[in-house]
Design a protein around this motif. Structure first.
Motif, PDB file in Angstrom:
ATOM      1  N   ARG A 144       0.766  -1.096   0.122  1.00  0.00           N
ATOM      2  CA  ARG A 144      -0.042   0.047  -0.155  1.00  0.00           C
ATOM      3  C   ARG A 144       0.924   1.187   0.138  1.00  0.00           C
ATOM      4  N   ASP A 145       2.142   1.020   0.296  1.00  0.00           N
ATOM      5  CA  ASP A 145       3.142   2.352   0.246  1.00  0.00           C
ATOM      6  C   ASP A 145       4.263   2.011  -0.477  1.00  0.00           C
ATOM      7  N   ASP A 146       5.494   1.921   0.226  1.00  0.00           N
ATOM      8  CA  ASP A 146       6.822   1.564  -0.166  1.00  0.00           C
ATOM      9  C   ASP A 146       6.906   0.076  -0.610  1.00  0.00           C
ATOM     10  N   ALA A 147       7.742  -0.173  -1.737  1.00  0.00           N
ATOM     11  CA  ALA A 147       8.048  -1.696  -1.981  1.00  0.00           C
ATOM     12  C   ALA A 147       9.183  -2.043  -1.003  1.00  0.00           C
ATOM     13  N   ALA A 148       9.355  -3.362  -1.024  1.00  0.00           N
ATOM     14  CA  ALA A 148      10.232  -3.976  -0.111  1.00  0.00           C
ATOM     15  C   ALA A 148      11.717  -3.646  -0.675  1.00  0.00           C
ATOM     16  N   GLY A 149      12.120  -3.397  -1.653  1.00  0.00           N
ATOM     17  CA  GLY A 149      13.523  -3.024  -2.456  1.00  0.00           C
ATOM     18  C   GLY A 149      13.879  -1.528  -1.857  1.00  0.00           C
ATOM     19  N   THR A 186       5.085  -4.822  10.225  1.00  0.00           N
ATOM     20  CA  THR A 186       3.767  -4.258   9.996  1.00  0.00           C
ATOM     21  C   THR A 186       3.049  -5.274   9.387  1.00  0.00           C
ATOM     22  N   GLN A 187       1.795  -5.628  10.028  1.00  0.00           N
ATOM     23  CA  GLN A 187       0.872  -6.676   9.422  1.00  0.00           C
ATOM     24  C   GLN A 187      -0.393  -6.242   9.149  1.00  0.00           C
ATOM     25  N   LEU A 188      -0.737  -5.874   7.763  1.00  0.00           N
ATOM     26  CA  LEU A 188      -2.160  -5.427   7.486  1.00  0.00           C
ATOM     27  C   LEU A 188      -3.071  -6.817   7.479  1.00  0.00           C
ATOM     28  N   ASP A 189      -4.423  -6.352   7.444  1.00  0.00           N
ATOM     29  CA  ASP A 189      -5.312  -7.611   7.281  1.00  0.00           C
ATOM     30  C   ASP A 189      -5.279  -7.918   5.886  1.00  0.00           C
ATOM     31  N   GLY A 190      -5.611  -9.110   5.552  1.00  0.00           N
ATOM     32  CA  GLY A 190      -5.484  -9.678   4.208  1.00  0.00           C
ATOM     33  C   GLY A 190      -4.040  -9.883   3.814  1.00  0.00           C
ATOM     34  N   LEU A 191      -4.007  -9.682   2.449  1.00  0.00           N
ATOM     35  CA  LEU A 191      -2.510 -10.077   1.722  1.00  0.00           C
ATOM     36  C   LEU A 191      -1.856  -8.742   1.355  1.00  0.00           C
ATOM     37  N   ASP A 192      -2.426  -7.645   1.851  1.00  0.00           N
ATOM     38  CA  ASP A 192      -1.469  -6.535   1.542  1.00  0.00           C
ATOM     39  C   ASP A 192      -0.383  -6.223   2.397  1.00  0.00           C
ATOM     40  N   TYR A 193       0.561  -5.613   1.753  1.00  0.00           N
ATOM     41  CA  TYR A 193       1.965  -5.208   2.605  1.00  0.00           C
ATOM     42  C   TYR A 193       1.921  -3.890   2.915  1.00  0.00           C
ATOM     43  N   PHE A 195       5.543  -1.371   3.883  1.00  0.00           N
ATOM     44  CA  PHE A 195       6.958  -1.153   4.147  1.00  0.00           C
ATOM     45  C   PHE A 195       7.444   0.417   4.491  1.00  0.00           C
ATOM     46  N   SER A 196       6.269   1.106   4.825  1.00  0.00           N
ATOM     47  CA  SER A 196       7.165   2.475   4.871  1.00  0.00           C
ATOM     48  C   SER A 196       7.158   2.618   6.332  1.00  0.00           C
ATOM     49  N   GLY A 197       6.669   1.997   7.235  1.00  0.00           N
ATOM     50  CA  GLY A 197       6.861   1.682   8.677  1.00  0.00           C
ATOM     51  C   GLY A 197       8.145   1.505   9.276  1.00  0.00           C
ATOM     52  N   ILE A 198       8.683   0.438   8.623  1.00  0.00           N
ATOM     53  CA  ILE A 198       9.959  -0.148   9.050  1.00  0.00           C
ATOM     54  C   ILE A 198      11.135   0.814   8.773  1.00  0.00           C
ATOM     55  N   LYS A 199      11.240   1.702   7.760  1.00  0.00           N
ATOM     56  CA  LYS A 199      12.274   2.681   7.404  1.00  0.00           C
ATOM     57  C   LYS A 199      11.975   3.772   8.307  1.00  0.00           C
ATOM     58  N   THR A 200      10.956   4.244   8.830  1.00  0.00           N
ATOM     59  CA  THR A 200      10.691   5.154   9.948  1.00  0.00           C
ATOM     60  C   THR A 200      11.220   4.544  11.005  1.00  0.00           C
ATOM     61  N   SER A 201      11.026   3.130  11.471  1.00  0.00           N
ATOM     62  CA  SER A 201      11.259   2.714  12.613  1.00  0.00           C
ATOM     63  C   SER A 201      12.764   2.666  12.824  1.00  0.00           C
ATOM     64  N   ALA A 232      13.245  -8.661   9.771  1.00  0.00           N
ATOM     65  CA  ALA A 232      11.888  -7.911   9.693  1.00  0.00           C
ATOM     66  C   ALA A 232      11.353  -7.997   8.527  1.00  0.00           C
ATOM     67  N   VAL A 233      12.065  -7.597   7.509  1.00  0.00           N
ATOM     68  CA  VAL A 233      11.352  -7.466   5.932  1.00  0.00           C
ATOM     69  C   VAL A 233      11.286  -8.808   5.594  1.00  0.00           C
ATOM     70  N   VAL A 234      12.091  -9.711   5.813  1.00  0.00           N
ATOM     71  CA  VAL A 234      11.893 -11.060   5.455  1.00  0.00           C
ATOM     72  C   VAL A 234      10.618 -11.672   5.985  1.00  0.00           C
ATOM     73  N   GLU A 235      10.475 -11.666   7.263  1.00  0.00           N
ATOM     74  CA  GLU A 235       9.163 -11.917   8.188  1.00  0.00           C
ATOM     75  C   GLU A 235       8.120 -11.430   7.651  1.00  0.00           C
ATOM     76  N   MET A 236       7.923 -10.226   7.112  1.00  0.00           N
ATOM     77  CA  MET A 236       6.928  -9.528   6.521  1.00  0.00           C
ATOM     78  C   MET A 236       6.330 -10.300   5.285  1.00  0.00           C
ATOM     79  N   LEU A 237       7.422 -10.219   4.430  1.00  0.00           N
ATOM     80  CA  LEU A 237       7.201 -10.731   2.893  1.00  0.00           C
ATOM     81  C   LEU A 237       6.789 -12.155   3.161  1.00  0.00           C
ATOM     82  N   LEU A 238       7.379 -13.130   3.876  1.00  0.00           N
ATOM     83  CA  LEU A 238       7.062 -14.608   4.015  1.00  0.00           C
ATOM     84  C   LEU A 238       5.921 -14.704   4.810  1.00  0.00           C
ATOM     85  N   SER A 239       5.435 -14.039   5.692  1.00  0.00           N
ATOM     86  CA  SER A 239       4.167 -14.437   6.423  1.00  0.00           C
ATOM     87  C   SER A 239       2.954 -14.222   5.390  1.00  0.00           C
TER      88      SER A 239
END
Ligand code: KG4
Ligand code: ZN
Length: 321
Positions: A144-149, A186-193, A195-201, A232-239
């Motif tokens: 919904r915001d940044d791409a993982a890359g 960050t875990q949204l409902d459904g299958l959307d991702y 990634f903007s929060g991780i860079k801010t954190s 953290a990124v890998v965990e979000m992607l794979l979940s």
């Protein structure tokens, strides 16, 4: 700019003209990129043909990226392909960039059998798609915001690394402790991702320290910070990837796009798929990031019918591709 000459799915040559002038800006500068494409396109095509020992007259078709991407660079590529094709009397196929990535697992190897689930994870996109058939692609989730890359690249910038930072974070993380700091997932409902929060954190984490403390921390603990961020990124992607596998019931899957080269992502994804009894495919390592061979393979495998199926793309005006 990349050009490849293929015979079927075999690569006869592949030439990449990298533009290092962007590094000073910490990202790709569109205006510099399109001018460089214009300057380099003829020479890069000539070099690729020479390296393949193929004459232009012996080509059977031309494939070119239509988008999504930077409009200025796409106009150079599509215009050149169109002119070159007209001059040689060859068909010119426009391929969606993301479909190129989707087909990158078929370069010089057998790719997944249909139907398959694919995680397309690059600097511009993060999408979970279900490929039921050629021409039948369903997007199950997207960022919904940044791409993982992008998260890798922006975090790298905060840590003083070069651009793109993904490969460097990957290798620094190899010698780091991923439990050093827990960045929030960050875990949204459904299958959307998201990634903007991780860079801010990462930014907030670094800002907790005074400037001199921060410099010391980054100097001493760079490997650990990279490993913690990457985990953290890998965990979000794979979940979500795991949930999408369950939901779609597929027995084949792939992970493609620049971030699919990531060592930790590959390792964890293989574990996950083994557990779920799903056969997992990656592109050959050199073809995870943007390349021309995937565009040629996609065109040959019928990606043409799939155009427009993956959301936004740039279409050059009056360009009848
Ligand atoms: O697919 P790609 O070459 O270009 C786009 O279509 O965006 O992907 C580039 C992205 C960059 O963000 C780069 O940092 C990331 O892929 N990347 C990696 C690795 N190699 C490239 N990220 C993490 N680990 C890697 N080994
Ligand atoms: Zn790409």
């Amino acid at each position: 700019m990349a050009v490849a000459v293929l015979r079927g799915r075999s690569i006869l040559s592949t030439v990449v003209a990298s533009q290092t002038r962007h590094e000073a800006f910490g990202g790709v500068v569109p205006e510099i990129a399109s001018r460089a494409h214009l300057r380099l396109v003829t020479r890069t095509v000539e070099t690729a043909l020479a390296e393949a020992s193929v004459r232009a007259e012996d080509l059977e078709a031309i494939a070119v990226t239509r988008g999504p991407g930077l409009p200025g660079s796409l106009i150079v590529g599509t215009s050149f392909a169109r002119g070159f094709g007209d001059a040689l009397g060859l068909p010119v196929y426009g391929v969606n960039h993301l479909e190129g990535h989707l087909y990158s697992t078929f370069i010089e190897q057998a790719g997944p059998e249909l139907p398959f689930l694919s995680l397309i994870v690059s600097g511009g996109h993060t999408q979970l798609v279900l490929v039921r058939n050629a021409g039948d692609i369903k997007i199950l989730g997207r960022t919904r915001d940044d791409a993982a890359g992008e998260a890798f690249d922006k975090t790298g910038k905060l840590l003083g690394l070069g651009y793109p930072a993904g490969p460097e974070i990957d290798s620094l993380a190899a010698d780091g402790d991923a439990s050093f700091h827990r960045f929030p997932r960050t875990q949204l409902d459904g299958l959307d991702y998201s990634f903007s929060g991780i860079k801010t954190s990462v930014l907030y984490y670094l800002n907790r320290f005074t400037e001199s403390e921060r410099e010391k921390l980054v100097a001493d603990k760079l490997n650990d910070i990279c490993a913690s961020f990457q985990a953290a990124v890998v965990e979000m992607l794979l979940s979500k990837f795991g949930q999408a596998i369950e939901k779609s019931g597929v027995s084949s899957a792939s992970i493609v796009g620049g971030v699919s080269a990531n060592t930790e992502l590959q390792r964890r994804a293989l574990e996950l798929c083994k557990e779920k009894n799903v056969k997992l495919y990656f592109p050959p390592r050199a073809f995870c990031t943007d390349n021309a061979a995937m565009i040629g393979v996609a065109a040959q495998m019928g990606a043409l019918q799939l155009i427009d199926s993956l959301g936004t793309e740039f279409i050059a005006p009056n360009l009848n591709l």
